[in-house]
Design a protein around this motif. Structure first.
Motif, PDB file in Angstrom:
ATOM      1  N   VAL A  63       0.964  -1.263   0.005  1.00  0.00           N
ATOM      2  CA  VAL A  63      -0.107  -0.032   0.063  1.00  0.00           C
ATOM      3  C   VAL A  63       0.662   1.382   0.065  1.00  0.00           C
ATOM      4  N   SER A  64       0.545   2.252  -0.878  1.00  0.00           N
ATOM      5  CA  SER A  64       1.223   3.365  -0.923  1.00  0.00           C
ATOM      6  C   SER A  64       0.575   4.440  -0.175  1.00  0.00           C
ATOM      7  N   VAL A  65       1.186   4.894   0.994  1.00  0.00           N
ATOM      8  CA  VAL A  65       0.732   5.993   1.787  1.00  0.00           C
ATOM      9  C   VAL A  65       0.501   7.456   1.015  1.00  0.00           C
ATOM     10  N   ARG A  66       1.600   7.432   0.157  1.00  0.00           N
ATOM     11  CA  ARG A  66       1.619   8.693  -0.812  1.00  0.00           C
ATOM     12  C   ARG A  66       0.529   9.056  -1.511  1.00  0.00           C
ATOM     13  N   THR A  67       0.118   7.721  -1.990  1.00  0.00           N
ATOM     14  CA  THR A  67      -1.252   7.635  -2.947  1.00  0.00           C
ATOM     15  C   THR A  67      -2.427   8.333  -2.130  1.00  0.00           C
ATOM     16  N   HIS A  68      -2.427   7.798  -0.837  1.00  0.00           N
ATOM     17  CA  HIS A  68      -3.462   8.311  -0.052  1.00  0.00           C
ATOM     18  C   HIS A  68      -3.184   9.843   0.668  1.00  0.00           C
ATOM     19  N   GLU A  69      -2.203  10.145   0.726  1.00  0.00           N
ATOM     20  CA  GLU A  69      -1.884  11.497   1.162  1.00  0.00           C
ATOM     21  C   GLU A  69      -2.182  12.556   0.000  1.00  0.00           C
ATOM     22  N   LEU A  70      -2.252  11.999  -1.360  1.00  0.00           N
ATOM     23  CA  LEU A  70      -2.485  12.832  -2.456  1.00  0.00           C
ATOM     24  C   LEU A  70      -4.096  12.839  -2.223  1.00  0.00           C
ATOM     25  N   PHE A  71      -4.741  11.675  -2.338  1.00  0.00           N
ATOM     26  CA  PHE A  71      -6.138  11.604  -2.311  1.00  0.00           C
ATOM     27  C   PHE A  71      -6.523  12.478  -1.053  1.00  0.00           C
ATOM     28  N   LEU A  72      -5.883  12.679   0.262  1.00  0.00           N
ATOM     29  CA  LEU A  72      -6.501  13.448   1.164  1.00  0.00           C
ATOM     30  C   LEU A  72      -6.467  14.936   0.711  1.00  0.00           C
ATOM     31  N   VAL A  73      -5.249  15.335  -0.210  1.00  0.00           N
ATOM     32  CA  VAL A  73      -5.247  16.467  -0.428  1.00  0.00           C
ATOM     33  C   VAL A  73      -6.360  16.962  -1.564  1.00  0.00           C
ATOM     34  N   ASP A 118       6.646  -0.457   3.881  1.00  0.00           N
ATOM     35  CA  ASP A 118       7.783  -0.313   3.072  1.00  0.00           C
ATOM     36  C   ASP A 118       8.050   0.894   2.573  1.00  0.00           C
ATOM     37  N   VAL A 119       8.851   1.853   3.311  1.00  0.00           N
ATOM     38  CA  VAL A 119       9.044   3.109   2.818  1.00  0.00           C
ATOM     39  C   VAL A 119       9.951   3.121   1.731  1.00  0.00           C
ATOM     40  N   MET A 120      10.574   1.886   1.547  1.00  0.00           N
ATOM     41  CA  MET A 120      11.789   1.884   0.304  1.00  0.00           C
ATOM     42  C   MET A 120      10.979   1.621  -0.961  1.00  0.00           C
ATOM     43  N   LYS A 121       9.914   0.897  -1.110  1.00  0.00           N
ATOM     44  CA  LYS A 121       9.164   1.021  -2.122  1.00  0.00           C
ATOM     45  C   LYS A 121       8.282   2.106  -2.417  1.00  0.00           C
ATOM     46  N   ASP A 122       8.134   2.899  -1.524  1.00  0.00           N
ATOM     47  CA  ASP A 122       7.076   4.141  -1.924  1.00  0.00           C
ATOM     48  C   ASP A 122       7.989   5.265  -1.763  1.00  0.00           C
ATOM     49  N   THR A 123       8.684   5.386  -2.996  1.00  0.00           N
ATOM     50  CA  THR A 123       9.402   6.486  -3.172  1.00  0.00           C
ATOM     51  C   THR A 123       9.235   7.636  -4.035  1.00  0.00           C
ATOM     52  N   PHE A 124       7.948   7.516  -4.600  1.00  0.00           N
ATOM     53  CA  PHE A 124       7.456   8.658  -5.564  1.00  0.00           C
ATOM     54  C   PHE A 124       7.344  10.081  -4.598  1.00  0.00           C
ATOM     55  N   LEU A 125       8.415  11.019  -5.363  1.00  0.00           N
ATOM     56  CA  LEU A 125       8.367  12.152  -4.562  1.00  0.00           C
ATOM     57  C   LEU A 125       6.997  13.079  -5.076  1.00  0.00           C
ATOM     58  N   HIS A 126       5.994  12.825  -4.436  1.00  0.00           N
ATOM     59  CA  HIS A 126       4.836  13.197  -4.607  1.00  0.00           C
ATOM     60  C   HIS A 126       4.628  14.845  -4.346  1.00  0.00           C
ATOM     61  N   TRP A 127       5.211  15.355  -3.483  1.00  0.00           N
ATOM     62  CA  TRP A 127       5.043  16.701  -3.323  1.00  0.00           C
ATOM     63  C   TRP A 127       5.688  17.463  -4.576  1.00  0.00           C
ATOM     64  N   LYS A 128       6.881  17.070  -4.728  1.00  0.00           N
ATOM     65  CA  LYS A 128       7.342  17.573  -5.859  1.00  0.00           C
ATOM     66  C   LYS A 128       7.102  17.253  -7.242  1.00  0.00           C
ATOM     67  N   PHE A 129       6.558  16.150  -7.469  1.00  0.00           N
ATOM     68  CA  PHE A 129       6.178  15.799  -8.849  1.00  0.00           C
ATOM     69  C   PHE A 129       4.755  15.427  -9.207  1.00  0.00           C
ATOM     70  N   ALA A 130       4.253  15.873  -7.960  1.00  0.00           N
ATOM     71  CA  ALA A 130       2.666  15.582  -8.171  1.00  0.00           C
ATOM     72  C   ALA A 130       2.060  16.930  -7.901  1.00  0.00           C
ATOM     73  N   VAL A 131       1.988  17.286  -6.577  1.00  0.00           N
ATOM     74  CA  VAL A 131       1.425  18.524  -5.982  1.00  0.00           C
ATOM     75  C   VAL A 131       1.864  19.658  -6.554  1.00  0.00           C
ATOM     76  N   ALA A 132       3.485  20.121  -6.716  1.00  0.00           N
ATOM     77  CA  ALA A 132       3.784  21.191  -7.252  1.00  0.00           C
ATOM     78  C   ALA A 132       3.508  21.358  -8.627  1.00  0.00           C
ATOM     79  N   PRO A 133       3.635  20.636  -9.491  1.00  0.00           N
ATOM     80  CA  PRO A 133       3.328  20.818 -11.021  1.00  0.00           C
ATOM     81  C   PRO A 133       1.590  20.932 -11.032  1.00  0.00           C
ATOM     82  N   CYS A 134       0.826  20.483 -10.366  1.00  0.00           N
ATOM     83  CA  CYS A 134      -0.541  20.590 -10.282  1.00  0.00           C
ATOM     84  C   CYS A 134      -0.947  22.042  -9.842  1.00  0.00           C
TER      85      CYS A 134
END
Length: 151
Positions: free
Chosen positions: A34-44, A91-107
């Protein structure tokens, strides 16, 4: 305003998927895959899209669904990040997408440009900008989960 059967079906399938994930986390007591970063993005996405909860009343159903989406997504993030033993299985080592930098900021940039081009500075509306941002972000919020699944 009458209820659209397709909206109801979509809302119920979304609620069902959230419940299934929360139950899986609590019963299996692990967050592997499970990617917590995906759920953080959905929360935003949900927080920025549903800020109209404080300004406009549409219906009881609409208000309940908005609160349910925000609350349940926040619960997923909290469970994975802070509740043991689930936290230690994430597993934080698998969930490495830089979501604030490459998802939130560009959007934010694209939504701001879109909003300014569409309505200009004279008709600037923060709520409309946040809604536009949420639409863009929702379209790529699943990327961190896809990356976790690929690994």
């Amino acid at each position: 305003m009458s209820m659209n059967i397709f909206r109801l079906a979509g809302d119920m399938s979304h609620v069902f998927s959230i419940i299934v994930l929360l139950l899986r986390l609590r019963v299996a007591k692990n967050a592997q895959g499970v990617s917590v970063r995906t759920h953080e993005l959905f929360l935003v996405v949900f927080v920025t899209r549903y800020l109209d909860l404080f300004t406009t009343y549409y219906s009881l159903y609409n208000s309940i669904m908005k609160i349910l989406y925000i609350g349940s997504t926040a619960s997923i993030v909290y469970t994975i990040k802070f509740q043991e033993p689930i936290k230690s299985t994430y597993d934080v080592m698998k969930d490495t997408f830089l979501h604030w930098k490459f998802a939130v900021a560009p959007c934010v940039v694209v939504a701001t440009i879109t909003h300014l081009v569409g309505s200009g500075l004279a008709d600037f509306d923060l709520m409309e900008l946040l809604w536009t941002f949420s639409i863009y972000l929702e379209s790529i919020a699943i990327l961190p989960q896809l990356i976790v699944l690929q690994r």
